[in-house]
Design a protein around this motif. Structure first.
Motif, mmCIF file in Angstrom:
data_model
loop_
_atom_site.group_PDB
_atom_site.id
_atom_site.type_symbol
_atom_site.label_atom_id
_atom_site.label_comp_id
_atom_site.label_asym_id
_atom_site.label_seq_id
_atom_site.Cartn_x
_atom_site.Cartn_y
_atom_site.Cartn_z
ATOM 1 N N CYS A 156 42.315 -34.453 -16.216
ATOM 2 C CA CYS A 156 43.608 -34.992 -16.658
ATOM 3 C C CYS A 156 43.820 -36.408 -16.135
ATOM 4 O O CYS A 156 44.244 -37.305 -16.876
ATOM 5 N N PHE A 182 42.474 -31.123 -12.612
ATOM 6 C CA PHE A 182 43.200 -32.287 -12.110
ATOM 7 C C PHE A 182 42.411 -33.561 -12.399
ATOM 8 O O PHE A 182 42.971 -34.569 -12.857
ATOM 9 N N SER A 183 41.114 -33.521 -12.140
ATOM 10 C CA SER A 183 40.259 -34.696 -12.338
ATOM 11 C C SER A 183 40.177 -35.084 -13.809
ATOM 12 O O SER A 183 40.262 -36.269 -14.155
ATOM 13 N N CYS A 243 45.410 -34.063 -4.189
ATOM 14 C CA CYS A 243 46.612 -34.664 -4.771
ATOM 15 C C CYS A 243 47.203 -35.743 -3.872
ATOM 16 O O CYS A 243 47.552 -36.847 -4.329
ATOM 17 N N PHE A 249 41.136 -25.929 -10.036
ATOM 18 C CA PHE A 249 42.250 -26.884 -10.030
ATOM 19 C C PHE A 249 41.718 -28.308 -9.906
ATOM 20 O O PHE A 249 42.159 -29.215 -10.620
#
Length: 312
Positions: A215, A212-213, A166, A208
């Protein structure tokens, strides 16, 4: 008799439709495999995206191989890892072999107060590729409450495997958006595709990275940014504790050679043909069969590790 004929006709067309669907699915899968693994996208990554590539966890294994491959393609490389001595060594090797400029930033991703230093080190650079590779795994498979030094392991696993992805993305993405081009490669694990008991925190952290990737890719692909999640099975690296490469456990160099060709073609990839096949097989297994296999394998690894450490 008359009522039987419509029923038979209906079943015939259901059967024919099912066969046609299966044929189309298989044909599409074969075409996709040929396109990705046979042809690839050699021109997908290079200096055209930006002068610099940034690679975390870049002194060993997959991270080092990505750094070398990007340098081979003519990109200048920022190497970020914990040990300055190892960074200096890898930096010298890359400069000598590929004749490109390198920079190093020593940072321990287990800590949370490193990102101002990294931001300063990246200031003013035209970054075309970010490889979020740094990672930490369990020492051996273990039940959650029995993981040695559990509280510290939870913090380190989250900081290294989740927070780093992040934070590094936060630092690099604005410049990519401003130039309307860039590639972010997030190295996850096949352990993030499906639940992996006895590697619970690691599996959840890698899941996660996968979500995350996906999205992020949907949010920014219209702005010229390609975000890819790489989900390898076992690769012969120090972290995996595999010394000798095999057909299904490639060296990090071989893995990256295949994985980088999928950039621009797959936003979510296992990175290696055999790993892709393994992922397809596991995806069609009933969950109870998959979990039985995985738990059995990790119980066996756990037992061997504990037996070995007791002897020592």
């Amino acid at each position: 008799m008359e009522s039987v004929l419509p029923a038979a006709s209906f079943l015939y067309w259901v059967g024919a439709g099912t066969v046609a669907y299966v044929v189309l699915r298989v044909s599409y899968s074969l075409f996709t495999a040929l396109r990705v693994w046979g042809v690839g996208n050699e021109a997908g990554v290079g200096p055209g995206l930006g002068e610099w590539a940034v690679v975390t966890g870049s002194t060993d294994g997959i991270g080092k191989s990505y750094a070398e491959e990007l340098a081979k393609r003519g990109m200048k490389v920022v190497l970020i890892s914990r040990s300055q001595d190892k960074l200096n060594q890898v930096s010298s090797e890359i400069k000598e072999k590929f004749k490109v400029e390198t920079r190093t930033i020593a940072a321990d991703f287990a800590s949370e107060d490193i990102y101002d230093k990294i931001k300063t080190g990246l200031a003013g650079l035209e970054i075309g590729v970010l490889v979020n590779n740094v990672g930490m795994a369990y020492e051996y498979p273990e039940y959650f409450l029995d993981v040695p030094d559990l509280d510290n392991i939870i913090k380190k696993l989250i900081n290294i495997n989740v927070l780093s992805v992040c934070k590094m993305t936060r630092l690099v993405l604005p410049g990519m958006v401003e130039r309307s081009k860039g590639v972010i490669l997030n190295i996850s694990s096949a352990s993030g595709m499906f639940p992996v008991p006895l590697l619970t925190v690691y599996s959840a952290a890698k899941a996660f990275v996968d979500f995350f990737s996906q999205c992020l890719h949907e949010e920014y692909r219209s702005k010229g940014i390609f975000v890819q999640c790489v989900l390898p099975y076992f690769v012969a690296t120090k972290m995996a504790k595999i010394r000798k490469p095999t057909f299904d456990k490639p060296s990090s160099e071989t893995f990256v050679k295949y994985a980088i060709k999928t950039v621009g073609l797959q936003s979510r990839t296992n990175g290696y043909p055999i790993h892709s096949l393994m992922g397809s097989i596991f995806s069609i297994l009933p969950s109870w069969i998959y979990l039985k296999i995985v738990v059995g394998v990790h119980k066996s690894i756990r037992a061997r590790f504990l037996k070995k450490t007791k002897k020592n």
